[in-house]
Design a protein around this motif. Sequence first.
Motif, PDB file in Angstrom:
ATOM      1  N   LEU A  17      58.029 121.564  12.359  1.00 35.33           N
ATOM      2  CA  LEU A  17      56.613 121.878  12.184  1.00 35.33           C
ATOM      3  C   LEU A  17      56.400 123.390  12.139  1.00 35.33           C
ATOM      4  O   LEU A  17      55.640 123.897  11.298  1.00 35.33           O
ATOM      5  CB  LEU A  17      55.800 121.256  13.331  1.00 35.33           C
ATOM      6  N   TYR A  18      57.116 124.112  13.039  1.00 35.71           N
ATOM      7  CA  TYR A  18      57.031 125.581  13.019  1.00 35.71           C
ATOM      8  C   TYR A  18      57.518 126.135  11.674  1.00 35.71           C
ATOM      9  O   TYR A  18      56.907 127.027  11.088  1.00 35.71           O
ATOM     10  CB  TYR A  18      57.864 126.209  14.137  1.00 35.71           C
ATOM     11  N   HIS A  19      58.652 125.611  11.219  1.00 34.59           N
ATOM     12  CA  HIS A  19      59.200 126.063   9.937  1.00 34.59           C
ATOM     13  C   HIS A  19      58.241 125.776   8.786  1.00 34.59           C
ATOM     14  O   HIS A  19      58.048 126.603   7.887  1.00 34.59           O
ATOM     15  CB  HIS A  19      60.556 125.386   9.663  1.00 34.59           C
ATOM     16  N   GLU A  20      57.647 124.582   8.818  1.00 37.33           N
ATOM     17  CA  GLU A  20      56.713 124.223   7.758  1.00 37.33           C
ATOM     18  C   GLU A  20      55.483 125.124   7.799  1.00 37.33           C
ATOM     19  O   GLU A  20      55.038 125.651   6.771  1.00 37.33           O
ATOM     20  CB  GLU A  20      56.295 122.755   7.911  1.00 37.33           C
ATOM     21  N   VAL A  21      54.960 125.351   9.013  1.00 34.48           N
ATOM     22  CA  VAL A  21      53.780 126.214   9.158  1.00 34.48           C
ATOM     23  C   VAL A  21      54.143 127.644   8.766  1.00 34.48           C
ATOM     24  O   VAL A  21      53.385 128.323   8.056  1.00 34.48           O
ATOM     25  CB  VAL A  21      53.229 126.148  10.595  1.00 34.48           C
ATOM     26  N   LEU A  22      55.326 128.121   9.210  1.00 35.91           N
ATOM     27  CA  LEU A  22      55.751 129.468   8.861  1.00 35.91           C
ATOM     28  C   LEU A  22      55.960 129.597   7.354  1.00 35.91           C
ATOM     29  O   LEU A  22      55.646 130.634   6.756  1.00 35.91           O
ATOM     30  CB  LEU A  22      57.029 129.851   9.612  1.00 35.91           C
ATOM     31  N   GLY A  23      56.462 128.564   6.715  1.00 32.84           N
ATOM     32  CA  GLY A  23      56.640 128.579   5.260  1.00 32.84           C
ATOM     33  C   GLY A  23      55.292 128.668   4.560  1.00 32.84           C
ATOM     34  O   GLY A  23      55.125 129.418   3.587  1.00 32.84           O
ATOM     35  N   GLU A  24      54.355 127.868   5.083  1.00 31.70           N
ATOM     36  CA  GLU A  24      53.008 127.917   4.504  1.00 31.70           C
ATOM     37  C   GLU A  24      52.381 129.300   4.721  1.00 31.70           C
ATOM     38  O   GLU A  24      51.755 129.861   3.814  1.00 31.70           O
ATOM     39  CB  GLU A  24      52.115 126.832   5.139  1.00 31.70           C
ATOM     40  N   VAL A  25      52.553 129.830   5.939  1.00 26.84           N
ATOM     41  CA  VAL A  25      51.995 131.159   6.245  1.00 26.84           C
ATOM     42  C   VAL A  25      52.668 132.204   5.362  1.00 26.84           C
ATOM     43  O   VAL A  25      51.994 133.100   4.806  1.00 26.84           O
ATOM     44  CB  VAL A  25      52.162 131.494   7.747  1.00 26.84           C
ATOM     45  N   ALA A  26      53.993 132.111   5.173  1.00 30.17           N
ATOM     46  CA  ALA A  26      54.697 133.069   4.323  1.00 30.17           C
ATOM     47  C   ALA A  26      54.192 132.957   2.878  1.00 30.17           C
ATOM     48  O   ALA A  26      53.988 133.969   2.191  1.00 30.17           O
ATOM     49  CB  ALA A  26      56.200 132.833   4.392  1.00 30.17           C
ATOM     50  N   GLY A  27      53.978 131.728   2.413  1.00 32.38           N
ATOM     51  CA  GLY A  27      53.440 131.541   1.061  1.00 32.38           C
ATOM     52  C   GLY A  27      52.040 132.142   0.936  1.00 32.38           C
ATOM     53  O   GLY A  27      51.709 132.792  -0.072  1.00 32.38           O
ATOM     54  N   LEU A  28      51.218 131.920   1.975  1.00 30.83           N
ATOM     55  CA  LEU A  28      49.867 132.499   1.966  1.00 30.83           C
ATOM     56  C   LEU A  28      49.920 134.026   2.000  1.00 30.83           C
ATOM     57  O   LEU A  28      49.152 134.698   1.300  1.00 30.83           O
ATOM     58  CB  LEU A  28      49.047 131.971   3.144  1.00 30.83           C
ATOM     59  N   VAL A  29      50.843 134.571   2.809  1.00 31.76           N
ATOM     60  CA  VAL A  29      50.985 136.029   2.885  1.00 31.76           C
ATOM     61  C   VAL A  29      51.415 136.579   1.523  1.00 31.76           C
ATOM     62  O   VAL A  29      50.884 137.587   1.058  1.00 31.76           O
ATOM     63  CB  VAL A  29      51.980 136.426   4.000  1.00 31.76           C
ATOM     64  N   ASP A  30      52.369 135.893   0.874  1.00 35.02           N
ATOM     65  CA  ASP A  30      52.805 136.325  -0.466  1.00 35.02           C
ATOM     66  C   ASP A  30      51.635 136.278  -1.460  1.00 35.02           C
ATOM     67  O   ASP A  30      51.431 137.204  -2.253  1.00 35.02           O
ATOM     68  CB  ASP A  30      53.952 135.435  -0.976  1.00 35.02           C
TER      69      ASP A  30
END
Length: 144
Positions: A17-30
């Motif tokens: 869940l952390y990885h998925e959220v971090l991936g989403e956050v990284a995508g949003l940051v990009d």
Amino acid sequence: MGSHPNPSGARTKLDLLYHEVLGEVAGLVDRLENATQSLDVVQKHMQSMADAQRVLPDQLSRHLTATMETAAKPINQHTQHAIQAMLNETSNHLDKLARNSAQYASIAHQSARRMALIALVVGGAAGILGGLLAGLALGQILTS
């Protein structure tokens, strides 16, 4: 969370869940970084357009002035040529009028001289004739 019976399974799910959220956050940051870069490009483009719009009236004024000067030059030259031609023609007419006036004045002067000469001759002849008549009359008076 420590009360879960399978802490390692929960931990794995939590990690996922952390990885998925971090991936989403990284995508949003990009996406935010890309949007920020795009906004910077648009802002620079808008600034250059605003600068161009600020100098546009001056450029338009210079262009209009140059165009008007270019258009007015042939008109001015044509007008000057027309005025010069008119002045030349008027000068020619005035010169001809002056020559004719001088010629007429010369003729009038010659006529006046002739009339004066004729008046002198007629006056002289009349004086001589008058003198002769007076002499004859006096001679008759004296001889009688």
